[in-house]
Scaffold this motif. Sequence first.
Motif: not given
Length: 967
Positions: A609-636
């Motif tokens: 994601i960062k590599g794609l964003s860094d290619q465009v100086s005017s990029h917009r990265l919009f990420c939605v998530g809930d750290d209270w529901q982070a339950i996949y540590r075993f998957a990486g």
Amino acid sequence: MEDHMTTVEPTWFARLFGQVRVDYRKAEIRPEGIAVDFPNEPVTLYYDSITDVIPTYKLLWSEIRINDVTGKGIILSGLPRRIVQDLHDRILQGREKFQKILELIRNYSTEIESLSLWIDDKLRGEYWVAHHELETVISQINVLGPVLIMETEHLPILHTTKQAIKKIRTLSQEPEKFQHICNERFIPDELDRFQDYFDTVETNPLTESQRKAIITHEDNTRVIAGAGSGKTSVIVAKAGYLLKKGLCKPNEILLLAFNRSAATDMSARIQQLIGLDLQATTFHALGLGIIAESENKKPSLAKSAQDDKLLKRQVQAILTELVKDPKTANPVRNYFQSFFAPYHSKFEFEKLGDYYAYLKKNDLVTLEGETVKSYEEAEIANFLCLNGITYEYERHYQVNTATITHRQYEPDFYLSDYGIYIEHFGIRRDGSTPPFINRSEYTAGMEWKRQVHRQNNTKLIETYSYQKSEGNLFTELKKKLRENGVVFQPVMPEKALEKLNAANRIDPFSQLATTFLNHFKGGCHTFDGIREHARGRDLLDDRLEAFLTVFNLFLERYEAALQETSTVDFNDMINRASEHVEAQRYISPYTCILVDEFQDISTGRARLIKGLSDQVSSHRLFCVGDDWQAIYRFAGSDIALMRNFDKHFGFTETVALDHTFRFNDRIEAVATKFVLANPAQIKKIILTKQKASTPQVIIHRQEGKKQNILIEVLNEIPQQASSKPSKVLVLSRYNYLRDGLAWSEISSLFPKLEIAFQTIHGAKGLEADYVVILGMKSGKHGFPSEITDDPILEVVLSEPEGFNHAEERRLFYVALTRARHAVHLIADYANPSAFLTEIMAYGENIEARGAAATEPVNCPTCKTGTLVQRTGPHSPFYSCTNYPLCGYKIEPCRHCGTGLLVKNESKGIYTCNNTNCVHTERACPKCVTGRLVEKGGKYGPFLGCTNFSKASCKYTENLHSLTAKEG
């Protein structure tokens, strides 16, 4: 006059004698000219009007004459020669600098006007001011630095230019304040402009927090969502907003989901709600496309990458090969002998119960299948096993030593082929014992054992805990064994594999290796880098080195298998795609990247994601998530990527979605308080539309293995014949808990309930009217699971989780928040989950049902276990839940047979904790710990101490006269 000095004045000596013209108080060098303070009227000579600067040097004092275009000029007298010289140079330099500033203004007049218009435009509040825009403007303003330090009213320029420079100066002094002002104006205006869109884009109008999240158009936007807060709605509406606002074109939007079904659902909703064929994709599909475009061919995905069971079998097969191969067998055997679990010495624990909890958590079972009492004993047993030395663990000593006060002596190990006993003593070199062990008693026990062997002429080999800490336990043991004629015959690889499988060692290591593999490859780690990282966090120890040695051997074979089949796994796909992006072999067409479920992000995906964003100086990265529901540590997944978002992606605006559409306020109160007990979780407020008048988190305390408990709970769920069936999710931490439930009977009994079973991990993203959670007990396979993440994983994670059961806590939050109306928790009454014990204290928002007739009693020996009733060969008894580690046991109440006599210290009596019995017995006044019970004798019944056989307490009382005597 030094460079930093800007003010000069005549010397006091010149003023005193008055022999020179000193009718000024002081003169000040300014960016625009020189200001002179005359008694009657201050005068400023601007650099653009100064024609001559003439110094005159005299014997005592010097002076300088400054002429202007009017021909009048001024004279500054009474100055030291050095000051006059410096003042002359400074005025000439100032005049030259002034001319350059005017030239700079003329040369940059277009840029000044453009910047002024940009400021006016942003202050109108029509567009969001992003951080990169501000940085660009600041870099342009920096060119005008000399202009901005000069007061514009003294510049011979147009009034409009002066006003423009003032605006630019104000922005340059407080750029963050300017950005804040602009965006604070933008938000309400934009909400008004797009009100109709936000009212109609979904079935129900979007909430204010959803709308604010959508119109936030920062370089990087982190949307902190709550369970049921409409995360996907925000992603879908954001895509529509970008297009309606004209901020980007359809082909410039990248929508990312974490699995194919979520991507398909997102695409369908965009088509339905916005009417656009805008396709969401998964990270893996994105990576595949980037590689194909960069290399002109699509890579083939390994079958094991698409099938978790197949991957597990592949990992186990590689480990099997490593055990069998003579070239790799030794480091593998070494790991399974001494490093199969995190080692903690007894001396690290203050309480016996805490030590037992450590032993239970780490499953200290030897390769021969015995459950032992310490890690060091397990190591010794494994050492003997792998070296072909037959032993018996805690076999009865060959001579009977049992007495009325002591059971039969059982040495730790007996080598039957050689008649040798081994005792491992848990002492330091100075003879000290762990905090929870009485030193004098333990030392006396050691001496008694030595004396038994001396008296019976049996061979005893001693080992000690300090040998483990000093790193020479097996060197010393091997030496002593050989001195006593013991022959070492290391078992063959096939036999070693058989032992490892029988002791269930391969499967846990396979899971650890698989999780480590995901983080290792996903994070682009190297072995040297891991060691350096571990050293910096004080994690580099013998166990980690042993693991890395085995993992390196495993990785070589794993990678060789991929090369042999010309395939890649998902981590390869993401990493190769990232490399192409970073090397500009792939040019990103995306200006706006929208990511759903960001809490599940891995290091490799974040890199892409960062590599794609860094290619465009005017990029917009919009990420939605809930750290209270982070339950996949075993998957990486790495929760630190969301918590420290700006550290990884740069300047970030954070917006919280504060409304949930799913559950009521009573469930919210419990779930939020519970998850925020971990201070590392991101704080947010969750508002609910549904209000409940009574607690909706209900605990059903179950005694024993009650088969119909689920049916009893389902009977409490309303069945409405006139409407569609209520949906019920039956959840558990482990899949095996569904076995044995009477599903056919449940279906027939509750036709108006739509009942489904899921593990909590599988229920992520689901919701139901009611949720029932099974297996709320403590223990290794309880909830929270005591099969905790191996500390080895910390070296491949960007940030460790210091809070106990951090991910299990989030998993419980996920389970609680699947329900719309109520959550029912089925608890083990005698051995309840620590999570239930915690939420029971929440008071009015929790309701507990099914109170048992007997209250739980803590074990008096280890303090952390609970006494539970068990069935023996002769009669029932109570023993500790930490059995067999804790051997405490006691008979039940003689009166009711089900309760347990609990001592009231102040009253000196024991009372049955069965509320239907409450039988009492007096405490023995002699030994204190025993109880006086009726016994029969040759002269009739009497009261005697229950410790007669255990502690030889012979205290008795005449049953009728109550006269005490020693029997």
